[in-house]
Design a protein around this motif. Sequence first.
Motif, PDB file in Angstrom:
ATOM      1  N   ARG A  14      62.387  36.766  15.436  1.00 47.86           N
ATOM      2  CA  ARG A  14      61.284  35.996  16.004  1.00 47.86           C
ATOM      3  C   ARG A  14      61.358  35.907  17.522  1.00 47.86           C
ATOM      4  O   ARG A  14      60.355  36.035  18.215  1.00 47.86           O
ATOM      5  N   ASN A  15      62.562  35.700  18.050  1.00 39.89           N
ATOM      6  CA  ASN A  15      62.677  35.595  19.510  1.00 39.89           C
ATOM      7  C   ASN A  15      62.937  36.948  20.165  1.00 39.89           C
ATOM      8  O   ASN A  15      63.088  37.030  21.392  1.00 39.89           O
ATOM      9  N   GLY A  16      62.987  38.004  19.359  1.00 37.24           N
ATOM     10  CA  GLY A  16      63.139  39.349  19.894  1.00 37.24           C
ATOM     11  C   GLY A  16      64.545  39.735  20.272  1.00 37.24           C
ATOM     12  O   GLY A  16      64.778  40.851  20.734  1.00 37.24           O
ATOM     13  N   ARG A  17      65.508  38.855  20.053  1.00 34.08           N
ATOM     14  CA  ARG A  17      66.875  39.135  20.497  1.00 34.08           C
ATOM     15  C   ARG A  17      67.579  40.138  19.580  1.00 34.08           C
ATOM     16  O   ARG A  17      68.483  40.857  20.013  1.00 34.08           O
ATOM     17  N   HIS A  18      67.174  40.171  18.312  1.00 38.17           N
ATOM     18  CA  HIS A  18      67.842  41.041  17.358  1.00 38.17           C
ATOM     19  C   HIS A  18      66.849  41.991  16.688  1.00 38.17           C
ATOM     20  O   HIS A  18      65.673  41.675  16.551  1.00 38.17           O
ATOM     21  N   ARG A  63      71.733  46.450   8.745  1.00 38.43           N
ATOM     22  CA  ARG A  63      72.288  46.573  10.083  1.00 38.43           C
ATOM     23  C   ARG A  63      71.560  45.606  11.004  1.00 38.43           C
ATOM     24  O   ARG A  63      70.345  45.465  10.922  1.00 38.43           O
ATOM     25  N   VAL A  64      72.281  44.977  11.922  1.00 36.78           N
ATOM     26  CA  VAL A  64      71.679  44.125  12.950  1.00 36.78           C
ATOM     27  C   VAL A  64      72.245  44.543  14.293  1.00 36.78           C
ATOM     28  O   VAL A  64      73.465  44.695  14.448  1.00 36.78           O
ATOM     29  N   SER A 120      70.761  45.848  24.111  1.00 40.98           N
ATOM     30  CA  SER A 120      71.837  46.828  24.261  1.00 40.98           C
ATOM     31  C   SER A 120      71.932  47.813  23.103  1.00 40.98           C
ATOM     32  O   SER A 120      72.608  48.840  23.229  1.00 40.98           O
ATOM     33  N   GLU A 121      71.294  47.483  21.989  1.00 40.65           N
ATOM     34  CA  GLU A 121      71.392  48.270  20.750  1.00 40.65           C
ATOM     35  C   GLU A 121      72.817  48.279  20.199  1.00 40.65           C
ATOM     36  O   GLU A 121      73.161  49.113  19.348  1.00 40.65           O
TER      37      GLU A 121
END
Length: 506
Positions: free
Chosen positions: A184-188, A202-203, A208-209
């Motif tokens: 939701r916040n785009g961090r993951h 996978r997360v 940085s990927e």
Amino acid sequence: NDDRILFTRDQGGNEQNHLYVRELDGSERDLTPGAKLKASFAGWEPDGNAFYVSTNERDPKYFDLYRYDAKSYARTLVYQNETGRTVSAISRDGRWLALDKPNTTSDSDVYLYNVQTRETKHISQHGGTASYSAEDFDPESKRLLFATNDGGEFTRIRAYDLATGNVSDVEQADWDIAGTGYSRNGRHRISYVNEDGSIRMRVVDSASEKPVALPKTSGGEMRGAVFSPSGSLVAFYVNGDRSPNNLYVHDFRSKKTTQLTRSLSPEIDPNDLVEAEVVRFKSFDGTVIPSIFYKPKGASNANKVPAVVYVHGGPGGQTMRGYSAQIQYLVNHGYAVLGINNRGSSGYGKTFFTADDRKHGHEPLWDCVEAKTWLASLGWVDPERIGIMGGSYGGYMTLAAMAFRPEAFKVGIDIFGVSNWIRTLESIPPYWESQRKALYDEIGDPVKDKAFLTATSPLFHAANIRKPLMVIQGANDPRVIKPESDEIVEAVRKNKVEVEYVVFAE
């Protein structure tokens, strides 16, 4: 941003879903009223002040996209579908739509639609057979991630730059990547790999990927991850062979994982259930057939057990590891179960997936007969007590086995299976219009290929069926309609063959 609940519901199993809201006072309101329409929730705007809905109310064949105000429920048309290109992703800034268009069951395209200019751009030009499907826009609405097997056997993730049109690789594996999307916040970014009949989650950190360390869990596979708005919590399910989905929450700050549900009935001892294993056997022509196998407790050469070849739906489905109450029930009652992934199943590469095209009732069926041979070779399976069962396409395969290879199986269990391909293809629901030509390409055109479809439809060969049959049907099934079962039951009973027919009201 409050306690109202959006949900979908059909009427009596007819798959004509409407979108409803449960208001704060407990009342329900249909947000997509009308007869003979199908609607689905298509996502939220990031601030929660509006949401999207797809509906075929204007044209039963195609789904348009509307934006609904979350307070007033006033709506505006965002995209009118005139070509069978279905909205599959919406950018967070609301400017872009990704559209998917199937050409065949193994070939598809992705288009990019600019909401402001109403221009559509084809971004998946390719030669040969290749699958393309949109996955998600990045949080900045600068790139579209899509999945494709163009140039290889398995699906990988690539990115299309909305400004430049450049395409770059994002993620690949030795198996199909079944999907990817952002938190939701785009961090993951979360991806799922279909790895030999199992799901591996996978997360990665979106910037940085780099992989994000996930909690270690026992008893199954992690699925369905949802991050909290802050990204500090993640909820996910664990699904195993011996337990249905259980919900967990992991706190990245404290590194604590909490199990919230225990879904298996307390009356069932998980120790009485069995773990599945992946097995492979060679079919009549040397093709290797992957399958999911369940061995009942106590089976041995001195205690031979009956067995069932279990055929998945589709065509093009896949039997995977994970909890199946139906299969565990059979195994618990002493049956070995082989969940066959005959040629044409998904998950094992493009070549394997297309190996059943225009061959239904032939090579894929012969794989099932070879499965019986493999079961009989184990020593602890009674070769005289091997049956076949399946639902939908698996039901068709069951009927095909009974009609075209009547010597092979001791009994068949057909669960809402196709008996007459001509009628089934002619009665496809209107909202399947975008897939209709793809099905014709794989299975046959009911007009142009009538002779072939007659030859591969069990109903027209029911006189060959001489083994006991159970048929299970839903009265309101919109996909495999009730006459498919009614007529095969009537035809087989004319042979003085035992048929048990079970009809559910919905």
